[in-house]
Design an enzyme around this catalytic site. Sequence first.
Site, PDB file in Angstrom:
ATOM      1  N   ARG A   1     100.629  35.175  28.005  1.00 58.22           N
ATOM      2  CA  ARG A   1     100.053  36.145  27.899  1.00 58.22           C
ATOM      3  C   ARG A   1      99.323  37.196  28.539  1.00 58.22           C
ATOM      4  O   ARG A   1      98.670  36.704  29.988  1.00 58.22           O
ATOM      5  CB  ARG A   1      98.858  35.517  26.790  1.00 58.22           C
ATOM      6  CG  ARG A   1      98.347  37.008  26.447  1.00 58.22           C
ATOM      7  CD  ARG A   1      97.715  36.769  25.248  1.00 58.22           C
ATOM      8  NE  ARG A   1      96.248  35.638  25.291  1.00 58.22           N
ATOM      9  CZ  ARG A   1      95.358  35.411  24.814  1.00 58.22           C
ATOM     10  NH1 ARG A   1      95.240  35.544  23.646  1.00 58.22           N
ATOM     11  NH2 ARG A   1      94.413  33.889  24.717  1.00 58.22           N
TER      12      ARG A   1
ATOM     13  N   ARG B   1      83.646  29.438  14.435  1.00 59.31           N
ATOM     14  CA  ARG B   1      83.969  27.649  14.733  1.00 59.31           C
ATOM     15  C   ARG B   1      83.440  26.845  15.202  1.00 59.31           C
ATOM     16  O   ARG B   1      83.217  26.190  15.908  1.00 59.31           O
ATOM     17  CB  ARG B   1      83.956  28.710  16.339  1.00 59.31           C
ATOM     18  CG  ARG B   1      85.550  29.536  17.494  1.00 59.31           C
ATOM     19  CD  ARG B   1      85.745  30.210  18.098  1.00 59.31           C
ATOM     20  NE  ARG B   1      86.335  29.944  19.330  1.00 59.31           N
ATOM     21  CZ  ARG B   1      87.330  31.483  18.945  1.00 59.31           C
ATOM     22  NH1 ARG B   1      87.420  32.549  18.560  1.00 59.31           N
ATOM     23  NH2 ARG B   1      88.564  31.027  20.494  1.00 59.31           N
TER      24      ARG B   1
ATOM     25  N   ARG C   1      88.904  25.265  26.737  1.00 57.41           N
ATOM     26  CA  ARG C   1      89.155  26.196  25.600  1.00 57.41           C
ATOM     27  C   ARG C   1      89.614  25.489  24.359  1.00 57.41           C
ATOM     28  O   ARG C   1      88.815  24.907  23.862  1.00 57.41           O
ATOM     29  CB  ARG C   1      90.024  26.690  25.612  1.00 57.41           C
ATOM     30  CG  ARG C   1      88.891  28.515  26.292  1.00 57.41           C
ATOM     31  CD  ARG C   1      89.923  29.369  26.327  1.00 57.41           C
ATOM     32  NE  ARG C   1      90.449  30.233  25.234  1.00 57.41           N
ATOM     33  CZ  ARG C   1      91.471  30.591  25.702  1.00 57.41           C
ATOM     34  NH1 ARG C   1      92.266  31.230  26.730  1.00 57.41           N
ATOM     35  NH2 ARG C   1      91.838  31.387  24.739  1.00 57.41           N
TER      36      ARG C   1
ATOM     37  N   LYS D   1      96.208  33.579  16.233  1.00 59.35           N
ATOM     38  CA  LYS D   1      96.038  34.055  15.001  1.00 59.35           C
ATOM     39  C   LYS D   1      95.742  35.507  15.117  1.00 59.35           C
ATOM     40  O   LYS D   1      95.828  36.397  13.830  1.00 59.35           O
ATOM     41  CB  LYS D   1      94.681  33.663  15.452  1.00 59.35           C
ATOM     42  CG  LYS D   1      94.575  32.635  15.320  1.00 59.35           C
ATOM     43  CD  LYS D   1      92.959  31.384  15.170  1.00 59.35           C
ATOM     44  CE  LYS D   1      91.941  31.697  16.720  1.00 59.35           C
ATOM     45  NZ  LYS D   1      92.791  30.970  18.026  1.00 59.35           N
TER      46      LYS D   1
ATOM     47  N   ARG E   1      94.216  37.655  31.041  1.00 58.29           N
ATOM     48  CA  ARG E   1      92.445  37.446  30.383  1.00 58.29           C
ATOM     49  C   ARG E   1      91.791  36.562  31.658  1.00 58.29           C
ATOM     50  O   ARG E   1      92.628  35.217  31.601  1.00 58.29           O
ATOM     51  CB  ARG E   1      92.287  36.680  28.795  1.00 58.29           C
ATOM     52  CG  ARG E   1      92.107  37.713  28.456  1.00 58.29           C
ATOM     53  CD  ARG E   1      92.429  37.154  26.719  1.00 58.29           C
ATOM     54  NE  ARG E   1      92.067  36.376  26.299  1.00 58.29           N
ATOM     55  CZ  ARG E   1      91.603  35.959  25.076  1.00 58.29           C
ATOM     56  NH1 ARG E   1      92.377  36.525  24.272  1.00 58.29           N
ATOM     57  NH2 ARG E   1      91.160  35.104  25.006  1.00 58.29           N
TER      58      ARG E   1
HETATM   59  P1  AP5 Z   1      97.516  34.826  20.479  1.00 57.94           P
HETATM   60  O1  AP5 Z   1      97.628  36.016  18.737  1.00 57.94           O
HETATM   61  O2  AP5 Z   1      96.621  36.293  20.853  1.00 57.94           O
HETATM   62  O3  AP5 Z   1      96.572  34.189  19.869  1.00 57.94           O
HETATM   63  P2  AP5 Z   1      95.078  33.990  19.429  1.00 57.94           P
HETATM   64  O4  AP5 Z   1      95.433  32.533  18.236  1.00 57.94           O
HETATM   65  O5  AP5 Z   1      94.220  35.018  18.785  1.00 57.94           O
HETATM   66  O6  AP5 Z   1      94.881  33.321  20.690  1.00 57.94           O
HETATM   67  P3  AP5 Z   1      93.375  33.901  20.955  1.00 57.94           P
HETATM   68  O7  AP5 Z   1      92.925  32.626  23.168  1.00 57.94           O
HETATM   69  O8  AP5 Z   1      93.394  34.794  21.273  1.00 57.94           O
HETATM   70  O9  AP5 Z   1      92.333  32.661  21.256  1.00 57.94           O
HETATM   71  P4  AP5 Z   1      90.528  32.300  20.521  1.00 57.94           P
HETATM   72  O10 AP5 Z   1      91.206  31.734  19.763  1.00 57.94           O
HETATM   73  O11 AP5 Z   1      90.573  31.406  22.093  1.00 57.94           O
HETATM   74  O12 AP5 Z   1      90.021  33.782  22.021  1.00 57.94           O
HETATM   75  P5  AP5 Z   1      89.241  34.308  21.657  1.00 57.94           P
HETATM   76  O13 AP5 Z   1      90.091  35.917  21.794  1.00 57.94           O
HETATM   77  O14 AP5 Z   1      88.854  34.268  20.245  1.00 57.94           O
HETATM   78  O15 AP5 Z   1      98.599  34.306  20.718  1.00 57.94           O
HETATM   79  C1  AP5 Z   1      98.503  33.914  22.273  1.00 57.94           C
HETATM   80  C2  AP5 Z   1      99.871  34.961  23.067  1.00 57.94           C
HETATM   81  O16 AP5 Z   1     101.121  33.975  22.503  1.00 57.94           O
HETATM   82  C3  AP5 Z   1     100.267  35.497  23.360  1.00 57.94           C
HETATM   83  O17 AP5 Z   1     100.894  36.265  24.635  1.00 57.94           O
HETATM   84  C4  AP5 Z   1     101.326  36.188  22.198  1.00 57.94           C
HETATM   85  O18 AP5 Z   1     101.984  37.370  22.319  1.00 57.94           O
HETATM   86  C5  AP5 Z   1     101.945  34.867  21.930  1.00 57.94           C
HETATM   87  N1  AP5 Z   1     102.454  34.759  20.229  1.00 57.94           N
HETATM   88  C6  AP5 Z   1     101.430  34.798  19.479  1.00 57.94           C
HETATM   89  N2  AP5 Z   1     102.546  34.351  18.926  1.00 57.94           N
HETATM   90  C7  AP5 Z   1     103.608  33.272  19.115  1.00 57.94           C
HETATM   91  C8  AP5 Z   1     104.224  33.330  18.401  1.00 57.94           C
HETATM   92  N3  AP5 Z   1     104.883  32.581  17.193  1.00 57.94           N
HETATM   93  N4  AP5 Z   1     106.286  32.866  18.893  1.00 57.94           N
HETATM   94  C9  AP5 Z   1     105.502  32.428  20.459  1.00 57.94           C
HETATM   95  N5  AP5 Z   1     104.677  33.454  20.784  1.00 57.94           N
HETATM   96  C10 AP5 Z   1     103.556  34.430  20.195  1.00 57.94           C
HETATM   97  O19 AP5 Z   1      88.090  34.426  22.125  1.00 57.94           O
HETATM   98  C11 AP5 Z   1      87.455  34.215  23.285  1.00 57.94           C
HETATM   99  C12 AP5 Z   1      86.465  33.148  23.707  1.00 57.94           C
HETATM  100  O20 AP5 Z   1      85.830  34.628  23.030  1.00 57.94           O
HETATM  101  C13 AP5 Z   1      86.029  31.811  23.737  1.00 57.94           C
HETATM  102  O21 AP5 Z   1      86.595  31.209  24.629  1.00 57.94           O
HETATM  103  C14 AP5 Z   1      84.617  32.237  23.494  1.00 57.94           C
HETATM  104  O22 AP5 Z   1      83.426  32.304  24.717  1.00 57.94           O
HETATM  105  C15 AP5 Z   1      84.077  33.537  22.445  1.00 57.94           C
HETATM  106  N6  AP5 Z   1      84.308  33.443  21.639  1.00 57.94           N
HETATM  107  C16 AP5 Z   1      84.590  34.210  20.515  1.00 57.94           C
HETATM  108  N7  AP5 Z   1      84.242  34.264  19.006  1.00 57.94           N
HETATM  109  C17 AP5 Z   1      84.050  32.372  18.961  1.00 57.94           C
HETATM  110  C18 AP5 Z   1      82.917  32.234  17.990  1.00 57.94           C
HETATM  111  N8  AP5 Z   1      82.938  32.306  16.698  1.00 57.94           N
HETATM  112  N9  AP5 Z   1      81.425  31.334  18.583  1.00 57.94           N
HETATM  113  C19 AP5 Z   1      81.284  31.634  20.163  1.00 57.94           C
HETATM  114  N10 AP5 Z   1      82.481  31.490  21.105  1.00 57.94           N
HETATM  115  C20 AP5 Z   1      83.314  32.770  20.660  1.00 57.94           C
END
Ligand code: AP5
Length: 218
Positions: A127, A88, A171, A13, A160
């Site tokens: 990552r 979420r 997660r 995403k 991370r």
């Molecule tokens: P990446 O693009 O980073 O994936 P992502 O979907 O953004 O994954 P995240 O882990 O950042 O999402 P998340 O929802 O768990 O974490 P968030 O930061 O929001 O890609 C991942 C990897 O794959 C990278 O290395 C990239 O290079 C690679 N990649 C991408 N596309 C690819 C492709 N097509 N092919 C191959 N490789 C590819 O949240 C973190 C924490 O914050 C949560 O766990 C929670 O504790 C808190 N939090 C955040 N938002 C909320 C909320 N709304 N409510 C409550 N808690 C929240």
Amino acid sequence: MQLVFLGAPGVGKGTQADKVSVQYGVVKISTGDLLREAVRNRTTLGLEAKSYMDQGKLVPDSVVIGLVRDKLADPGYAKGFILDGFPRTVPQAEALAGVLDERRVRLDRVINFQVPRTEIVKRLSGRRSCPKCQATYHVKFAPSKKGILCDRCDEALVQRSDDQPEAIETRLKVYEEQTAPLINYYAAKNMLSHLDSAGSVDSVYDNLTKVLAPYRSA
Ligand code: AP5
């Protein structure tokens, strides 16, 4: 253009939101990035959020809803936005609808990114991110040209804390229990588009631009 990017952790995403943000001139609002910034700055909110994030659990709704409400009040978001990783939970989705109603802003589309679980685990465990400019890499799929250093700012890349195997498992479980119900929630409102996101970054982006085409000038 007002969008929500929905999907399990690691589906890509954030990677796609960065590309759309540059190409379409809309702002990315990532609650994960906002929370990590608060943790880095050791704010009260950051200190509260850190223990949830390290364990892979969701930060309480009241905290993230407040963050997004503040962000959407900024006039800089008038040209459009991508909400990456928010909402979420169903209460977050309901709060978002309320905030957008107050501001008379329409949500154009919710994109549901879909990737098989085995691929998600590969993406998350490989990552690496830059602690200075927040650029994201993958040791195999999107490596930095400078190895362990960031291409953009030469900082040493880090993993991370929530990309460790135990936190990844939590997660994914939390996603199934608390976030996946949003698929039916938005489908029932005819706002949802599914996106097969298992291909390369460029092929996923090509498919995404096709889905977004009707909303580009909206
Ligand atoms: P990446 O693009 O980073 O994936 P992502 O979907 O953004 O994954 P995240 O882990 O950042 O999402 P998340 O929802 O768990 O974490 P968030 O930061 O929001 O890609 C991942 C990897 O794959 C990278 O290395 C990239 O290079 C690679 N990649 C991408 N596309 C690819 C492709 N097509 N092919 C191959 N490789 C590819 O949240 C973190 C924490 O914050 C949560 O766990 C929670 O504790 C808190 N939090 C955040 N938002 C909320 C909320 N709304 N409510 C409550 N808690 C929240």
